[in-house]
Design a protein around this motif. Sequence first.
Motif, PDB file in Angstrom:
ATOM      1  N   VAL A 289       0.869  -1.114  -0.004  1.00 56.14           N
ATOM      2  CA  VAL A 289       0.233   0.081  -0.131  1.00 56.14           C
ATOM      3  C   VAL A 289       0.754   1.397   0.181  1.00 56.14           C
ATOM      4  O   VAL A 289       1.714   1.573   0.798  1.00 56.14           O
ATOM      5  CB  VAL A 289      -0.768   0.080   1.425  1.00 56.14           C
ATOM      6  CG1 VAL A 289      -1.810   1.387   1.327  1.00 56.14           C
ATOM      7  CG2 VAL A 289      -1.698  -1.263   1.429  1.00 56.14           C
ATOM      8  N   TRP A 290       0.744   2.074  -1.111  1.00 56.59           N
ATOM      9  CA  TRP A 290       1.473   3.263  -1.057  1.00 56.59           C
ATOM     10  C   TRP A 290       0.799   4.476  -0.411  1.00 56.59           C
ATOM     11  O   TRP A 290      -0.342   5.003  -0.823  1.00 56.59           O
ATOM     12  CB  TRP A 290       1.752   3.657  -2.441  1.00 56.59           C
ATOM     13  CG  TRP A 290       2.657   2.974  -3.255  1.00 56.59           C
ATOM     14  CD1 TRP A 290       2.832   1.493  -3.087  1.00 56.59           C
ATOM     15  CD2 TRP A 290       3.807   3.109  -3.707  1.00 56.59           C
ATOM     16  NE1 TRP A 290       3.731   0.994  -3.868  1.00 56.59           N
ATOM     17  CE2 TRP A 290       4.665   1.740  -4.363  1.00 56.59           C
ATOM     18  CE3 TRP A 290       4.555   4.294  -4.102  1.00 56.59           C
ATOM     19  CZ2 TRP A 290       5.913   1.759  -4.817  1.00 56.59           C
ATOM     20  CZ3 TRP A 290       5.785   4.377  -4.850  1.00 56.59           C
ATOM     21  CH2 TRP A 290       6.418   3.179  -5.237  1.00 56.59           C
ATOM     22  N   ALA A 291       1.136   4.959   0.711  1.00 58.99           N
ATOM     23  CA  ALA A 291       0.825   5.721   1.497  1.00 58.99           C
ATOM     24  C   ALA A 291       0.423   7.307   0.721  1.00 58.99           C
ATOM     25  O   ALA A 291      -0.710   8.059   0.998  1.00 58.99           O
ATOM     26  CB  ALA A 291       1.302   6.289   2.610  1.00 58.99           C
ATOM     27  N   SER A 292       1.020   7.586  -0.295  1.00 60.62           N
ATOM     28  CA  SER A 292       1.091   8.553  -1.311  1.00 60.62           C
ATOM     29  C   SER A 292      -0.393   8.858  -1.666  1.00 60.62           C
ATOM     30  O   SER A 292      -0.703   9.901  -2.196  1.00 60.62           O
ATOM     31  CB  SER A 292       1.916   8.882  -2.135  1.00 60.62           C
ATOM     32  OG  SER A 292       2.170   7.775  -3.059  1.00 60.62           O
ATOM     33  N   ASN A 293      -1.126   7.704  -2.095  1.00 61.64           N
ATOM     34  CA  ASN A 293      -2.008   7.757  -2.870  1.00 61.64           C
ATOM     35  C   ASN A 293      -3.493   6.771  -2.538  1.00 61.64           C
ATOM     36  O   ASN A 293      -4.108   6.581  -3.327  1.00 61.64           O
ATOM     37  CB  ASN A 293      -1.789   7.394  -4.488  1.00 61.64           C
ATOM     38  CG  ASN A 293      -1.514   5.938  -4.939  1.00 61.64           C
ATOM     39  OD1 ASN A 293      -0.978   5.226  -3.999  1.00 61.64           O
ATOM     40  ND2 ASN A 293      -1.482   5.719  -5.969  1.00 61.64           N
ATOM     41  N   VAL A 294      -3.304   6.654  -0.990  1.00 62.15           N
ATOM     42  CA  VAL A 294      -4.579   5.807  -0.524  1.00 62.15           C
ATOM     43  C   VAL A 294      -5.529   7.004  -0.522  1.00 62.15           C
ATOM     44  O   VAL A 294      -5.467   8.166  -0.140  1.00 62.15           O
ATOM     45  CB  VAL A 294      -4.015   5.454   0.687  1.00 62.15           C
ATOM     46  CG1 VAL A 294      -3.355   4.017   0.691  1.00 62.15           C
ATOM     47  CG2 VAL A 294      -3.757   6.302   1.569  1.00 62.15           C
ATOM     48  N   PRO A 295      -6.820   6.487  -0.679  1.00 57.02           N
ATOM     49  CA  PRO A 295      -8.087   7.535  -0.837  1.00 57.02           C
ATOM     50  C   PRO A 295      -8.490   7.727   0.652  1.00 57.02           C
ATOM     51  O   PRO A 295      -8.031   7.119   1.422  1.00 57.02           O
ATOM     52  CB  PRO A 295      -9.215   6.741  -1.416  1.00 57.02           C
ATOM     53  CG  PRO A 295      -8.850   5.226  -1.362  1.00 57.02           C
ATOM     54  CD  PRO A 295      -7.404   5.291  -1.168  1.00 57.02           C
ATOM     55  N   ASP A 296      -9.266   8.553   0.715  1.00 55.81           N
ATOM     56  CA  ASP A 296     -10.025   9.258   2.017  1.00 55.81           C
ATOM     57  C   ASP A 296     -10.443   8.070   2.843  1.00 55.81           C
ATOM     58  O   ASP A 296     -10.629   7.879   4.016  1.00 55.81           O
ATOM     59  CB  ASP A 296     -10.695  10.563   1.841  1.00 55.81           C
ATOM     60  CG  ASP A 296     -10.066  11.600   1.362  1.00 55.81           C
ATOM     61  OD1 ASP A 296      -8.843  11.712   1.527  1.00 55.81           O
ATOM     62  OD2 ASP A 296     -10.780  12.578   0.923  1.00 55.81           O
ATOM     63  N   THR A 297     -11.094   7.246   1.865  1.00 53.53           N
ATOM     64  CA  THR A 297     -11.869   5.698   2.537  1.00 53.53           C
ATOM     65  C   THR A 297     -10.751   5.090   3.295  1.00 53.53           C
ATOM     66  O   THR A 297     -11.185   4.775   4.295  1.00 53.53           O
ATOM     67  CB  THR A 297     -12.175   5.154   1.501  1.00 53.53           C
ATOM     68  OG1 THR A 297     -13.126   5.975   0.305  1.00 53.53           O
ATOM     69  CG2 THR A 297     -13.115   4.048   1.956  1.00 53.53           C
TER      70      THR A 297
ATOM     71  N   THR B 237       7.247   8.769   0.245  1.00 53.74           N
ATOM     72  CA  THR B 237       6.250   7.659   0.422  1.00 53.74           C
ATOM     73  C   THR B 237       6.572   6.528   1.295  1.00 53.74           C
ATOM     74  O   THR B 237       7.858   6.117   1.111  1.00 53.74           O
ATOM     75  CB  THR B 237       6.070   6.916  -1.235  1.00 53.74           C
ATOM     76  OG1 THR B 237       5.669   8.225  -2.098  1.00 53.74           O
ATOM     77  CG2 THR B 237       4.769   6.133  -1.039  1.00 53.74           C
ATOM     78  N   ARG B 238       5.612   6.187   2.114  1.00 55.33           N
ATOM     79  CA  ARG B 238       5.768   4.946   2.781  1.00 55.33           C
ATOM     80  C   ARG B 238       4.964   3.893   2.206  1.00 55.33           C
ATOM     81  O   ARG B 238       3.879   4.078   1.792  1.00 55.33           O
ATOM     82  CB  ARG B 238       5.211   5.345   4.314  1.00 55.33           C
ATOM     83  CG  ARG B 238       5.209   4.017   5.270  1.00 55.33           C
ATOM     84  CD  ARG B 238       4.527   4.577   6.775  1.00 55.33           C
ATOM     85  NE  ARG B 238       4.579   3.627   7.483  1.00 55.33           N
ATOM     86  CZ  ARG B 238       3.413   2.741   7.815  1.00 55.33           C
ATOM     87  NH1 ARG B 238       2.297   3.104   7.285  1.00 55.33           N
ATOM     88  NH2 ARG B 238       3.636   1.610   8.545  1.00 55.33           N
ATOM     89  N   VAL B 239       5.516   2.996   2.030  1.00 59.08           N
ATOM     90  CA  VAL B 239       5.045   1.874   1.610  1.00 59.08           C
ATOM     91  C   VAL B 239       4.560   0.719   2.764  1.00 59.08           C
ATOM     92  O   VAL B 239       5.659   0.441   3.354  1.00 59.08           O
ATOM     93  CB  VAL B 239       5.952   0.877   0.448  1.00 59.08           C
ATOM     94  CG1 VAL B 239       4.933  -0.120  -0.190  1.00 59.08           C
ATOM     95  CG2 VAL B 239       6.015   1.897  -0.566  1.00 59.08           C
ATOM     96  N   PHE B 240       3.321   0.271   2.921  1.00 61.26           N
ATOM     97  CA  PHE B 240       3.219  -0.591   4.033  1.00 61.26           C
ATOM     98  C   PHE B 240       1.871  -1.549   3.613  1.00 61.26           C
ATOM     99  O   PHE B 240       1.678  -1.805   2.631  1.00 61.26           O
ATOM    100  CB  PHE B 240       2.546   0.366   5.321  1.00 61.26           C
ATOM    101  CG  PHE B 240       1.163   1.200   4.911  1.00 61.26           C
ATOM    102  CD1 PHE B 240       0.128   0.546   5.442  1.00 61.26           C
ATOM    103  CD2 PHE B 240       1.206   2.240   4.365  1.00 61.26           C
ATOM    104  CE1 PHE B 240      -1.218   1.057   5.105  1.00 61.26           C
ATOM    105  CE2 PHE B 240      -0.007   3.029   3.883  1.00 61.26           C
ATOM    106  CZ  PHE B 240      -1.245   2.420   4.267  1.00 61.26           C
ATOM    107  N   LYS B 241       1.760  -2.501   4.772  1.00 61.31           N
ATOM    108  CA  LYS B 241       0.724  -3.542   4.515  1.00 61.31           C
ATOM    109  C   LYS B 241      -0.308  -3.357   5.367  1.00 61.31           C
ATOM    110  O   LYS B 241      -0.158  -2.738   6.512  1.00 61.31           O
ATOM    111  CB  LYS B 241       1.544  -4.831   5.088  1.00 61.31           C
ATOM    112  CG  LYS B 241       2.873  -5.073   4.338  1.00 61.31           C
ATOM    113  CD  LYS B 241       3.705  -6.084   5.091  1.00 61.31           C
ATOM    114  CE  LYS B 241       4.172  -5.031   6.278  1.00 61.31           C
ATOM    115  NZ  LYS B 241       5.212  -6.057   7.325  1.00 61.31           N
ATOM    116  N   ALA B 242      -1.409  -3.457   4.727  1.00 63.85           N
ATOM    117  CA  ALA B 242      -2.745  -3.453   5.708  1.00 63.85           C
ATOM    118  C   ALA B 242      -3.715  -4.467   5.645  1.00 63.85           C
ATOM    119  O   ALA B 242      -3.599  -5.657   4.982  1.00 63.85           O
ATOM    120  CB  ALA B 242      -3.670  -2.109   4.975  1.00 63.85           C
ATOM    121  N   THR B 243      -4.348  -4.957   6.822  1.00 67.30           N
ATOM    122  CA  THR B 243      -5.146  -6.093   6.955  1.00 67.30           C
ATOM    123  C   THR B 243      -6.570  -5.801   7.532  1.00 67.30           C
ATOM    124  O   THR B 243      -6.936  -4.659   8.013  1.00 67.30           O
ATOM    125  CB  THR B 243      -4.667  -7.001   7.761  1.00 67.30           C
ATOM    126  OG1 THR B 243      -4.547  -6.501   9.189  1.00 67.30           O
ATOM    127  CG2 THR B 243      -3.338  -7.472   7.307  1.00 67.30           C
TER     128      THR B 243
END
Length: 304
Positions: free
Chosen positions: A70-78, A235-241
């Motif tokens: 997941v790229w923090a720079s373009n995650v939506p507001d959702t 940009t922070r690249v992370f994992k989401a669950t």
Amino acid sequence: MASSVSAADLGAVDEPIKLAINEWTGQHISTHIAGRMLEAAGYKVEYVTAGYQNMWEAMAEGELHAAVEVWASNVPDTWHQLHDAGKLEDVGALGLEAREGFVYPAHVAELCPGLPAYEALKDCAALFATPETLPEGRLVDYPGEWGTPGADRSAALGLGFKAIPAGSEGALIAEIRASVERKTPLVAVFWQPHWAMSAFDLHFVALPEGTDACYADPAAGPNPDVTGDCDFLPTRVFKATWPGVKDKWPAAHEILSNLTLSTEMQQPMMGAVDVDGKDVGAVTDAWLAANEAIWRPVVEAATK
């Protein structure tokens, strides 16, 4: 990828863990590596094609269980809303050293003197014009599923460009390849790690520094009337669950939390898929077979 966590229960091993597959090759690689690690622990895995901008509600409802890149720079507001409400979990950085921005092939600097300074684009905008953008220049933006970062920055900086979304990552690469082969003008939104950065000798445009202040205070950037008139934030690249992963598949949660993948590991695999035409599963399986000392301890720490 070494981990010192204690072993956890496997949990519901008869139910598949559903991993989101998004629209770019690097994400496919990260996700398949995660999937193979989960399978090595004893889990069933399903890969589910999901739109990056609109998958978060499904994950919050437990219909999808994890997104590995997941790229923090373009995650939506959702994403932010659901995360803040406790309906999505950030399980840590993936480990990629990432950068996004406007790029151009090296030959474009000869066509537009003054590059990499962004001000040069204002003077050269007509050079990049096409019938669909006249009188403005053409900026190849990210695919529509990824948001409109090129359009937003071009407007904020007054570059005189019209942003045209690429149809896909493959279409974006095709634009770059055609520019290099024909020595035609091109500026596009792109990112690293990506094999194309070196393969096509791409260079970043020097936009005004991306800072939190630039996105909050119009006075912080060169255009005093708007915010966002600057480069991408680091940009922070992370994992989401889905938060339920922790209780339903405890060891899987630990594996995903402790999974890391470096730029140096991922980028050659991207080239093998996109340049050499190899299958993603075959490429990641080969990497896993050759690098058990890197990933196996993460699985064992969570399961033994």
